[in-house]
Write a protein that holds these residues in place. Structure first.
Motif, PDB file in Angstrom:
ATOM      1  N   VAL A   1      19.025  11.093 -87.820  1.00 17.06           N
ATOM      2  CA  VAL A   1      18.679  12.427 -87.313  1.00 17.06           C
ATOM      3  C   VAL A   1      19.546  12.757 -86.102  1.00 17.06           C
ATOM      4  O   VAL A   1      20.098  13.856 -85.994  1.00 17.06           O
ATOM      5  CB  VAL A   1      17.175  12.522 -86.957  1.00 17.06           C
ATOM      6  N   TYR A   2      19.687  11.809 -85.192  1.00 14.58           N
ATOM      7  CA  TYR A   2      20.495  12.039 -83.995  1.00 14.58           C
ATOM      8  C   TYR A   2      21.957  12.305 -84.369  1.00 14.58           C
ATOM      9  O   TYR A   2      22.585  13.232 -83.851  1.00 14.58           O
ATOM     10  CB  TYR A   2      20.411  10.853 -83.035  1.00 14.58           C
ATOM     11  N   ILE A   3      22.485  11.529 -85.286  1.00  9.58           N
ATOM     12  CA  ILE A   3      23.885  11.697 -85.699  1.00  9.58           C
ATOM     13  C   ILE A   3      24.088  13.058 -86.362  1.00  9.58           C
ATOM     14  O   ILE A   3      25.050  13.772 -86.060  1.00  9.58           O
ATOM     15  CB  ILE A   3      24.316  10.544 -86.636  1.00  9.58           C
ATOM     16  N   LYS A   4      23.175  13.435 -87.235  1.00  8.90           N
ATOM     17  CA  LYS A   4      23.289  14.731 -87.909  1.00  8.90           C
ATOM     18  C   LYS A   4      23.154  15.878 -86.912  1.00  8.90           C
ATOM     19  O   LYS A   4      23.891  16.868 -86.984  1.00  8.90           O
ATOM     20  CB  LYS A   4      22.233  14.863 -88.999  1.00  8.90           C
ATOM     21  N   ALA A   5      22.209  15.741 -85.981  1.00  3.16           N
ATOM     22  CA  ALA A   5      21.989  16.805 -84.997  1.00  3.16           C
ATOM     23  C   ALA A   5      23.186  16.940 -84.062  1.00  3.16           C
ATOM     24  O   ALA A   5      23.657  18.051 -83.805  1.00  3.16           O
ATOM     25  CB  ALA A   5      20.718  16.522 -84.195  1.00  3.16           C
ATOM     26  N   SER A   6      23.686  15.842 -83.566  1.00  3.40           N
ATOM     27  CA  SER A   6      24.811  15.937 -82.630  1.00  3.40           C
ATOM     28  C   SER A   6      26.084  16.399 -83.340  1.00  3.40           C
ATOM     29  O   SER A   6      26.897  17.104 -82.749  1.00  3.40           O
ATOM     30  CB  SER A   6      25.042  14.605 -81.919  1.00  3.40           C
ATOM     31  N   GLY A   7      26.244  16.054 -84.593  1.00  2.55           N
ATOM     32  CA  GLY A   7      27.417  16.487 -85.344  1.00  2.55           C
ATOM     33  C   GLY A   7      27.366  17.941 -85.755  1.00  2.55           C
ATOM     34  O   GLY A   7      28.396  18.559 -86.029  1.00  2.55           O
ATOM     35  N   ASN A   8      26.174  18.520 -85.804  1.00  2.00           N
ATOM     36  CA  ASN A   8      26.012  19.911 -86.236  1.00  2.00           C
ATOM     37  C   ASN A   8      25.418  20.790 -85.150  1.00  2.00           C
ATOM     38  O   ASN A   8      24.857  21.842 -85.442  1.00  2.00           O
ATOM     39  CB  ASN A   8      25.132  19.966 -87.487  1.00  2.00           C
ATOM     40  N   LEU A   9      25.547  20.386 -83.918  1.00  2.00           N
ATOM     41  CA  LEU A   9      24.976  21.132 -82.795  1.00  2.00           C
ATOM     42  C   LEU A   9      25.526  22.554 -82.732  1.00  2.00           C
ATOM     43  O   LEU A   9      24.815  23.471 -82.307  1.00  2.00           O
ATOM     44  CB  LEU A   9      25.255  20.385 -81.480  1.00  2.00           C
ATOM     45  N   HIS A  10      26.734  22.741 -83.174  1.00  2.00           N
ATOM     46  CA  HIS A  10      27.346  24.069 -83.155  1.00  2.00           C
ATOM     47  C   HIS A  10      26.616  25.060 -84.075  1.00  2.00           C
ATOM     48  O   HIS A  10      26.745  26.266 -83.923  1.00  2.00           O
ATOM     49  CB  HIS A  10      28.826  23.980 -83.559  1.00  2.00           C
ATOM     50  N   GLN A  11      25.808  24.550 -85.021  1.00  2.00           N
ATOM     51  CA  GLN A  11      25.081  25.419 -85.942  1.00  2.00           C
ATOM     52  C   GLN A  11      23.769  25.922 -85.350  1.00  2.00           C
ATOM     53  O   GLN A  11      23.168  26.849 -85.892  1.00  2.00           O
ATOM     54  CB  GLN A  11      24.785  24.677 -87.244  1.00  2.00           C
ATOM     55  N   LEU A  12      23.340  25.337 -84.263  1.00  2.00           N
ATOM     56  CA  LEU A  12      22.076  25.733 -83.626  1.00  2.00           C
ATOM     57  C   LEU A  12      22.240  27.122 -83.039  1.00  2.00           C
ATOM     58  O   LEU A  12      23.149  27.379 -82.251  1.00  2.00           O
ATOM     59  CB  LEU A  12      21.697  24.717 -82.545  1.00  2.00           C
ATOM     60  N   LYS A  13      21.362  28.036 -83.421  1.00  2.00           N
ATOM     61  CA  LYS A  13      21.475  29.434 -82.997  1.00  2.00           C
ATOM     62  C   LYS A  13      21.066  29.625 -81.536  1.00  2.00           C
ATOM     63  O   LYS A  13      21.731  30.301 -80.791  1.00  2.00           O
ATOM     64  CB  LYS A  13      20.619  30.315 -83.902  1.00  2.00           C
ATOM     65  N   SER A  14      19.939  29.031 -81.135  1.00  2.00           N
ATOM     66  CA  SER A  14      19.506  29.165 -79.739  1.00  2.00           C
ATOM     67  C   SER A  14      18.867  27.857 -79.293  1.00  2.00           C
ATOM     68  O   SER A  14      18.296  27.111 -80.089  1.00  2.00           O
ATOM     69  CB  SER A  14      18.514  30.319 -79.591  1.00  2.00           C
ATOM     70  N   LYS A  15      18.961  27.606 -78.015  1.00  2.00           N
ATOM     71  CA  LYS A  15      18.424  26.365 -77.474  1.00  2.00           C
ATOM     72  C   LYS A  15      16.902  26.296 -77.640  1.00  2.00           C
ATOM     73  O   LYS A  15      16.323  25.228 -77.768  1.00  2.00           O
ATOM     74  CB  LYS A  15      18.806  26.236 -75.996  1.00  2.00           C
ATOM     75  N   GLY A  16      16.251  27.449 -77.685  1.00  2.00           N
ATOM     76  CA  GLY A  16      14.797  27.497 -77.837  1.00  2.00           C
ATOM     77  C   GLY A  16      14.321  27.002 -79.191  1.00  2.00           C
ATOM     78  O   GLY A  16      13.159  26.628 -79.352  1.00  2.00           O
ATOM     79  N   SER A  17      15.179  26.981 -80.177  1.00  2.00           N
ATOM     80  CA  SER A  17      14.780  26.538 -81.510  1.00  2.00           C
ATOM     81  C   SER A  17      15.194  25.095 -81.778  1.00  2.00           C
ATOM     82  O   SER A  17      15.128  24.641 -82.919  1.00  2.00           O
ATOM     83  CB  SER A  17      15.375  27.470 -82.559  1.00  2.00           C
ATOM     84  N   LEU A  18      15.606  24.361 -80.750  1.00  2.46           N
ATOM     85  CA  LEU A  18      16.075  22.990 -80.923  1.00  2.46           C
ATOM     86  C   LEU A  18      15.009  22.085 -81.529  1.00  2.46           C
ATOM     87  O   LEU A  18      15.289  21.329 -82.454  1.00  2.46           O
ATOM     88  CB  LEU A  18      16.541  22.413 -79.576  1.00  2.46           C
ATOM     89  N   LYS A  19      13.781  22.184 -81.026  1.00  2.00           N
ATOM     90  CA  LYS A  19      12.714  21.304 -81.510  1.00  2.00           C
ATOM     91  C   LYS A  19      12.474  21.494 -83.006  1.00  2.00           C
ATOM     92  O   LYS A  19      12.438  20.525 -83.767  1.00  2.00           O
ATOM     93  CB  LYS A  19      11.431  21.555 -80.726  1.00  2.00           C
ATOM     94  N   GLY A  20      12.333  22.728 -83.454  1.00  2.06           N
ATOM     95  CA  GLY A  20      12.122  23.002 -84.874  1.00  2.06           C
ATOM     96  C   GLY A  20      13.314  22.557 -85.710  1.00  2.06           C
ATOM     97  O   GLY A  20      13.156  22.042 -86.819  1.00  2.06           O
ATOM     98  N   TRP A  21      14.494  22.738 -85.162  1.00  4.20           N
ATOM     99  CA  TRP A  21      15.728  22.342 -85.854  1.00  4.20           C
ATOM    100  C   TRP A  21      15.762  20.834 -86.030  1.00  4.20           C
ATOM    101  O   TRP A  21      16.098  20.329 -87.103  1.00  4.20           O
ATOM    102  CB  TRP A  21      16.919  22.854 -85.039  1.00  4.20           C
ATOM    103  N   LEU A  22      15.379  20.078 -84.988  1.00 10.17           N
ATOM    104  CA  LEU A  22      15.346  18.614 -85.067  1.00 10.17           C
ATOM    105  C   LEU A  22      14.311  18.141 -86.103  1.00 10.17           C
ATOM    106  O   LEU A  22      14.564  17.200 -86.846  1.00 10.17           O
ATOM    107  CB  LEU A  22      15.044  17.997 -83.703  1.00 10.17           C
ATOM    108  N   TYR A  23      13.166  18.819 -86.123  1.00  8.59           N
ATOM    109  CA  TYR A  23      12.146  18.454 -87.113  1.00  8.59           C
ATOM    110  C   TYR A  23      12.630  18.742 -88.537  1.00  8.59           C
ATOM    111  O   TYR A  23      12.340  17.984 -89.458  1.00  8.59           O
ATOM    112  CB  TYR A  23      10.822  19.177 -86.842  1.00  8.59           C
ATOM    113  N   ARG A  24      13.362  19.813 -88.735  1.00  8.38           N
ATOM    114  CA  ARG A  24      13.894  20.124 -90.067  1.00  8.38           C
ATOM    115  C   ARG A  24      14.902  19.049 -90.482  1.00  8.38           C
ATOM    116  O   ARG A  24      14.903  18.591 -91.615  1.00  8.38           O
ATOM    117  CB  ARG A  24      14.548  21.509 -90.058  1.00  8.38           C
TER     118      ARG A  24
END
Length: 179
Positions: A33-56
Motif C-alpha cells: 500500500v505504501y509503495i503504491k501510494a507513494s508511487g502514485n501520489l501525483h494522482q491524488l486530487k486533494s490532500k483532504g482525500s488522502l485517507k480515503g485514497w489510502l483505504y481504496r
C-alpha cells in the motif's frame, strides 16, 4: 508522504488485519500500500482525500492478495483435447430446426440465407450462383437475415443470456406455420 503515512498507518493496519486471514501477510500488504501510494501520489486530487485514497489502495491490495491465493488444480498430463469441431452436431440440429422457417421466406431471401448460413457458402460464391454482384449478394444476405429475424420474433419468445439464446417458446402453440 512519510509523516502522512505515519498518521494513518495504525488505522490501515487494523483495517487490513480485519480482512486478511494470514497475520504474516499484513505487513507485506501494508508495504505494498505504501509503495503504491507513494508511487502514485501525483494522482491524488486533494490532500483532504488522502485517507480515503489510502483505504481504496488498501482495499485493492487486499483483493489482489486474495486473487493471487485462489487455488487451482493442475490438469492431468493425459488429458486429451476434444475434437476441433465439437459443435458441428449441435449446429446441424439447429440448422434442421431453422430450415422450415427459412423455407417460409420468399425465394429471393430464402436461397441466399440458406446458402450463407446453413451451407457455409461464401458471399462471393452466392453472387456467382445467383447472378448478382458481390455487393448485391451481401445486401441480399443482410436483408435475408433481417427478414428471418423478424419471422423468428413473430413466431417465438426468446430468452437471451450471456451465451446467446438460453430458452424459447412459441408465441402461439396452435399456430399452423412451423415455428
Amino acid at each position: 508522504m512519510i509523516s502522512e503515512w505515519q498518521n494513518h498507518k495504525a488505522q490501515l493496519r487494523y483495517y487490513v488485519e480485519k480482512r486478511i486471514d494470514d497475520v504474516d501477510a499484513v505487513d507485506d500488504i501494508l508495504q505494498d500500500v505504501y509503495i503504491k501510494a507513494s508511487g502514485n501520489l501525483h494522482q491524488l486530487k486533494s490532500k483532504g482525500s488522502l485517507k480515503g485514497w489510502l483505504y481504496r489502495i488498501a482495499y485493492n491490495t487486499i483483493m489482489d492478495f486474495y486473487r493471487a491465493r485462489q487455488p487451482y488444480e493442475e490438469l492431468p498430463e493425459d488429458l486429451v483435447s476434444e475434437e476441433d469441431d465439437t459443435g458441428k452436431q449441435a449446429r446441424d440440429e439447429l440448422a434442421e430446426c431453422l430450415r422450415p422457417l427459412i423455407d417460409e421466406l420468399p425465394e429471393k431471401y430464402g436461397t441466399p440465407l440458406r446458402l450463407a448460413e446453413l451451407e457455409g457458402v461464401s458471399q462471393k460464391e452466392i453472387a456467382e450462383q445467383l447472378g448478382l454482384s458481390l455487393s448485391g449478394a451481401k445486401s441480399r444476405v443482410q436483408r435475408s437475415r433481417i427478414k428471418f429475424r423478424e419471422q423468428m420474433m413473430a413466431c417465438c419468445d426468446f430468452e437471451i443470456g450471456q451465451d446467446g439464446i438460453t430458452e424459447y417458446s412459441p408465441k402461439d402453440p396452435n399456430r399452423n406455420k412451423k415455428c
